[in-house]
Scaffold this motif. Structure first.
Motif, PDB file in Angstrom:
ATOM      1  N   ALA A 122      -9.442 -45.003 -16.491  1.00 48.86           N
ATOM      2  CA  ALA A 122      -8.593 -44.324 -17.460  1.00 48.86           C
ATOM      3  C   ALA A 122      -8.556 -45.061 -18.797  1.00 48.86           C
ATOM      4  O   ALA A 122      -8.305 -44.451 -19.839  1.00 48.86           O
ATOM      5  CB  ALA A 122      -7.175 -44.177 -16.903  1.00 48.86           C
ATOM      6  N   VAL A 123      -8.800 -46.374 -18.755  1.00 46.97           N
ATOM      7  CA  VAL A 123      -8.862 -47.173 -19.981  1.00 46.97           C
ATOM      8  C   VAL A 123     -10.159 -47.970 -19.955  1.00 46.97           C
ATOM      9  O   VAL A 123     -10.439 -48.675 -18.981  1.00 46.97           O
ATOM     10  CB  VAL A 123      -7.656 -48.136 -20.111  1.00 46.97           C
ATOM     11  CG1 VAL A 123      -7.765 -48.935 -21.406  1.00 46.97           C
ATOM     12  CG2 VAL A 123      -6.345 -47.359 -20.065  1.00 46.97           C
ATOM     13  N   TRP A 124     -10.947 -47.844 -21.010  1.00 50.70           N
ATOM     14  CA  TRP A 124     -12.220 -48.571 -21.088  1.00 50.70           C
ATOM     15  C   TRP A 124     -12.381 -49.129 -22.499  1.00 50.70           C
ATOM     16  O   TRP A 124     -12.296 -48.387 -23.482  1.00 50.70           O
ATOM     17  CB  TRP A 124     -13.388 -47.640 -20.771  1.00 50.70           C
ATOM     18  CG  TRP A 124     -14.734 -48.309 -20.865  1.00 50.70           C
ATOM     19  CD1 TRP A 124     -15.337 -49.099 -19.936  1.00 50.70           C
ATOM     20  CD2 TRP A 124     -15.618 -48.245 -21.981  1.00 50.70           C
ATOM     21  NE1 TRP A 124     -16.551 -49.541 -20.391  1.00 50.70           N
ATOM     22  CE2 TRP A 124     -16.755 -49.031 -21.655  1.00 50.70           C
ATOM     23  CE3 TRP A 124     -15.582 -47.620 -23.219  1.00 50.70           C
ATOM     24  CZ2 TRP A 124     -17.827 -49.198 -22.533  1.00 50.70           C
ATOM     25  CZ3 TRP A 124     -16.643 -47.784 -24.096  1.00 50.70           C
ATOM     26  CH2 TRP A 124     -17.757 -48.559 -23.737  1.00 50.70           C
ATOM     27  N   HIS A 125     -12.552 -50.453 -22.579  1.00 43.15           N
ATOM     28  CA  HIS A 125     -12.673 -51.148 -23.865  1.00 43.15           C
ATOM     29  C   HIS A 125     -11.516 -50.793 -24.800  1.00 43.15           C
ATOM     30  O   HIS A 125     -11.698 -50.630 -26.016  1.00 43.15           O
ATOM     31  CB  HIS A 125     -14.003 -50.812 -24.537  1.00 43.15           C
ATOM     32  CG  HIS A 125     -15.168 -51.508 -23.913  1.00 43.15           C
ATOM     33  ND1 HIS A 125     -16.315 -51.828 -24.603  1.00 43.15           N
ATOM     34  CD2 HIS A 125     -15.388 -51.948 -22.655  1.00 43.15           C
ATOM     35  CE1 HIS A 125     -17.179 -52.432 -23.808  1.00 43.15           C
ATOM     36  NE2 HIS A 125     -16.618 -52.518 -22.602  1.00 43.15           N
ATOM     37  N   GLY A 126     -10.337 -50.641 -24.229  1.00 44.82           N
ATOM     38  CA  GLY A 126      -9.157 -50.308 -25.012  1.00 44.82           C
ATOM     39  C   GLY A 126      -9.036 -48.839 -25.382  1.00 44.82           C
ATOM     40  O   GLY A 126      -8.069 -48.438 -26.038  1.00 44.82           O
ATOM     41  N   ARG A 127      -9.984 -48.013 -24.955  1.00 46.51           N
ATOM     42  CA  ARG A 127      -9.957 -46.585 -25.281  1.00 46.51           C
ATOM     43  C   ARG A 127      -9.415 -45.822 -24.071  1.00 46.51           C
ATOM     44  O   ARG A 127      -9.943 -45.947 -22.973  1.00 46.51           O
ATOM     45  CB  ARG A 127     -11.358 -46.084 -25.642  1.00 46.51           C
ATOM     46  CG  ARG A 127     -11.958 -46.782 -26.859  1.00 46.51           C
ATOM     47  CD  ARG A 127     -13.401 -46.331 -27.081  1.00 46.51           C
ATOM     48  NE  ARG A 127     -14.019 -47.069 -28.152  1.00 46.51           N
ATOM     49  CZ  ARG A 127     -13.999 -46.706 -29.436  1.00 46.51           C
ATOM     50  NH1 ARG A 127     -13.378 -45.579 -29.788  1.00 46.51           N
ATOM     51  NH2 ARG A 127     -14.583 -47.434 -30.352  1.00 46.51           N
TER      52      ARG A 127
END
Length: 245
Positions: A185-190
């Motif tokens: 659901a969250v990847w590299h702060g995105r």
């Protein structure tokens, strides 16, 4: 459905059509695809299928007779005149709408040109329409033929798991597809947009429609002239245009 491909490189076409989803569906017998070597239909002992152009000029031209003999053999196998498509930069640009139209046909023959092209007389004799992959030139018609075949075959019943696998994609409904996300659901702060995590189908559908309109407006505004739009779509587009000014 049956698709025949007349080509100088049948092994190349078969390799592509035997891979991935299309290859699996082909092995399951959900459709027929046959790749024919035009050289098998020449009367030349050297298997030549080309000659110098009348009037001079660079390159060679594919001869009419081997192509016609290949066409005749396919006609006898099918028992009827197949819908013949010549892949050429001079044709109409291929679209998703054309793919939808062609998938309703029982028999297609895709003719792959090479060199400086094909003798005009055989085109006049057998070709029903000409299709282009775009405004550029390739060394042969195999890649465009494979693109056309793939785009049609993937829409046949049973090839994909569900009809929505292609009806929700770019171009099918006249718009570009909305953004897609998967885990985490969250990847590299995105973060994944929150609405997609709610399970609220109506809100998700609304979000997806608006993102499709937004992407099409930003990337392919020309498509909006032909897209089927309702009042809500037009109101949202008006808002996008006002924000862009």
């Amino acid at each position: 459905m049956r698709i025949d491909i007349a080509t100088l490189f049948p092994e190349m076409c078969d390799r592509v059509l035997n891979e991935s989803i299309i290859g699996r569906a082909r092995r399951q017998g959900l459709f027929e695809v046959h790749c024919h070597n035009i050289r098998d239909y020449t009367l030349s002992k050297q298997k030549r299928v080309d000659d110098a152009p009348y009037g001079g000029g660079m390159g060679m031209v594919m001869q009419a007779d081997p192509i016609y003999r290949c066409y005749e053999a396919i006609w006898k196998q099918v028992g009827m005149h197949p819908h013949v498509i010549y892949l050429t930069p001079q044709g109409k640009t291929f679209t998703q709408q054309k793919a939808v139209e062609l998938k309703e046909m029982d028999n297609l023959l895709l003719l792959c040109g090479h060199y400086e092209g094909v003798d005009e007389r055989v085109l006049q004799e057998i070709v029903d329409e000409e299709i282009s992959a775009g405004d550029f030139v390739l060394t042969g018609g195999e890649l465009p033929a494979l693109m056309v075949a793939d785009s049609i075959l993937r829409m046949l019943p049973g090839v994909l798991s569900d009809e929505e696998c292609y009806t929700e994609e770019s171009h099918y409904n006249g718009l570009l597809e909305y953004p897609q996300y998967s885990r985490p659901a969250v990847w590299h702060g995105r973060e994944v947009p929150g609405v997609l995590l709610t399970g609220h189908h109506a809100n998700i559908a609304k979000w997806r429609r608006e993102r499709s309109l937004e992407r099409t407006f930003q990337k392919r505004p020309d498509m909006l002239e032909r897209a089927p739009l309702d009042k809500k779509d037009r109101a949202y587009l008006k808002k996008l245009r006002e924000e862009a000014e």
